[in-house]
Design an enzyme around this catalytic site. Structure first.
Site, mmCIF file in Angstrom:
data_model
loop_
_atom_site.group_PDB
_atom_site.id
_atom_site.type_symbol
_atom_site.label_atom_id
_atom_site.label_comp_id
_atom_site.label_asym_id
_atom_site.label_seq_id
_atom_site.Cartn_x
_atom_site.Cartn_y
_atom_site.Cartn_z
ATOM 1 N N GLU A 220 0.970 -1.082 0.104
ATOM 2 C CA GLU A 220 0.090 0.109 0.018
ATOM 3 C C GLU A 220 0.996 1.280 -0.075
ATOM 4 O O GLU A 220 2.050 1.190 0.600
ATOM 5 C CB GLU A 220 -0.997 -0.131 1.233
ATOM 6 C CG GLU A 220 -2.212 1.130 0.920
ATOM 7 C CD GLU A 220 -3.181 0.717 2.206
ATOM 8 O OE1 GLU A 220 -3.389 1.347 3.117
ATOM 9 O OE2 GLU A 220 -3.748 -0.368 2.121
ATOM 10 N N HIS B 241 -4.215 7.033 -0.648
ATOM 11 C CA HIS B 241 -3.679 5.817 -0.472
ATOM 12 C C HIS B 241 -4.159 4.858 -1.666
ATOM 13 O O HIS B 241 -5.153 5.089 -2.151
ATOM 14 C CB HIS B 241 -3.697 5.411 0.885
ATOM 15 C CG HIS B 241 -5.072 4.836 1.321
ATOM 16 N ND1 HIS B 241 -6.099 5.697 1.724
ATOM 17 C CD2 HIS B 241 -5.440 3.526 1.291
ATOM 18 C CE1 HIS B 241 -7.120 5.220 2.006
ATOM 19 N NE2 HIS B 241 -7.023 3.757 1.935
ATOM 20 N N HIS C 16 -5.336 0.862 -2.542
ATOM 21 C CA HIS C 16 -5.907 -0.470 -2.080
ATOM 22 C C HIS C 16 -5.741 -1.601 -3.338
ATOM 23 O O HIS C 16 -5.637 -1.447 -4.437
ATOM 24 C CB HIS C 16 -7.502 -0.350 -2.103
ATOM 25 C CG HIS C 16 -8.077 0.268 -0.587
ATOM 26 N ND1 HIS C 16 -9.131 0.140 -0.375
ATOM 27 C CD2 HIS C 16 -7.365 0.683 0.331
ATOM 28 C CE1 HIS C 16 -9.477 0.787 0.887
ATOM 29 N NE2 HIS C 16 -8.155 1.221 1.414
ATOM 30 N N ASP D 261 -10.474 3.243 7.559
ATOM 31 C CA ASP D 261 -10.318 4.602 6.657
ATOM 32 C C ASP D 261 -11.050 5.731 7.168
ATOM 33 O O ASP D 261 -10.811 6.816 7.373
ATOM 34 C CB ASP D 261 -10.346 4.299 5.137
ATOM 35 C CG ASP D 261 -9.498 3.177 4.530
ATOM 36 O OD1 ASP D 261 -8.130 3.301 5.021
ATOM 37 O OD2 ASP D 261 -9.735 2.613 3.420
#
Length: 181
Positions: free
Chosen positions: A47, A110, A112, A123
């Protein structure tokens, strides 16, 4: 909702989301190329994430011009990214100064390891903490998640901590517009 894949993104040179009928968020081609490099498309991909920086336009639209990327002090795992605040804050200050105060903190991003990203409960909870505690110039922050095949953005409001998914905006007659699911 429209699905835009990374290959299609590269063709349209930007990706635009709609906050409401008047306000749009445009992700620059440069930012899309950076995100492309970090998408989790193998079983070994970690990630990634960072800060979203950009400009508020007079039209009330927003342009995402720059994102910070994973740094040495960050922690990265397959399903986890921890951003070192000091390292990324130094980047925010650098770009704010270089832009003469026009490049602002807009939110966080970010990746996934799923085709179509959706925020986890973790999150959402983290985003609400950021909305409550961060210093920023508007009454909302943006949260972007890049999946393997799609990018999505959510907006989080300071006054009520509501978080809402934004839709991809397309002009009528746009040759690159794709059908919804």
């Amino acid at each position: 909702m429209m699905i835009v894949r990374f290959a299609e993104i590269m063709e349209i040179n930007s990706l635009v989301f709609s906050i409401d009928s008047k306000m749009k968020i445009k992700i620059s081609d440069e930012v899309l190329k950076i995100i492309q490099k970090y998408k989790q498309d193998t079983k070994y991909s970690l990630e990634a994430g960072g800060i979203i920086l950009g400009r508020y336009l007079w039209s009330e639209d927003v342009v995402i011009d720059y994102i910070t990327v994973p740094m040495d002090n960050d922690k990265r795992k397959k399903y986890y990214f921890y951003r070192n605040k000091e390292s990324h804050q130094a980047e925010i200050i650098k770009y704010w100064r270089e832009s003469n105060g026009t490049c602002n903190y807009l939110g966080e991003w970010h990746t996934h390891p799923e085709d179509i990203p959706k925020p986890s409960k973790y999150d959402i909870n983290q985003w609400k903490k950021i909305i409550k505690n961060a210093q920023y110039d508007n009454d909302y922050l943006l949260f972007l998640i890049a999946g393997k095949k799609q990018i999505k953005i959510w907006i989080g409001y300071q006054d009520n901590l509501n978080i809402k998914e934004l839709l991809i905006y397309k002009n009528k007659g746009d040759k690159n517009a794709k059908n919804s699911r």
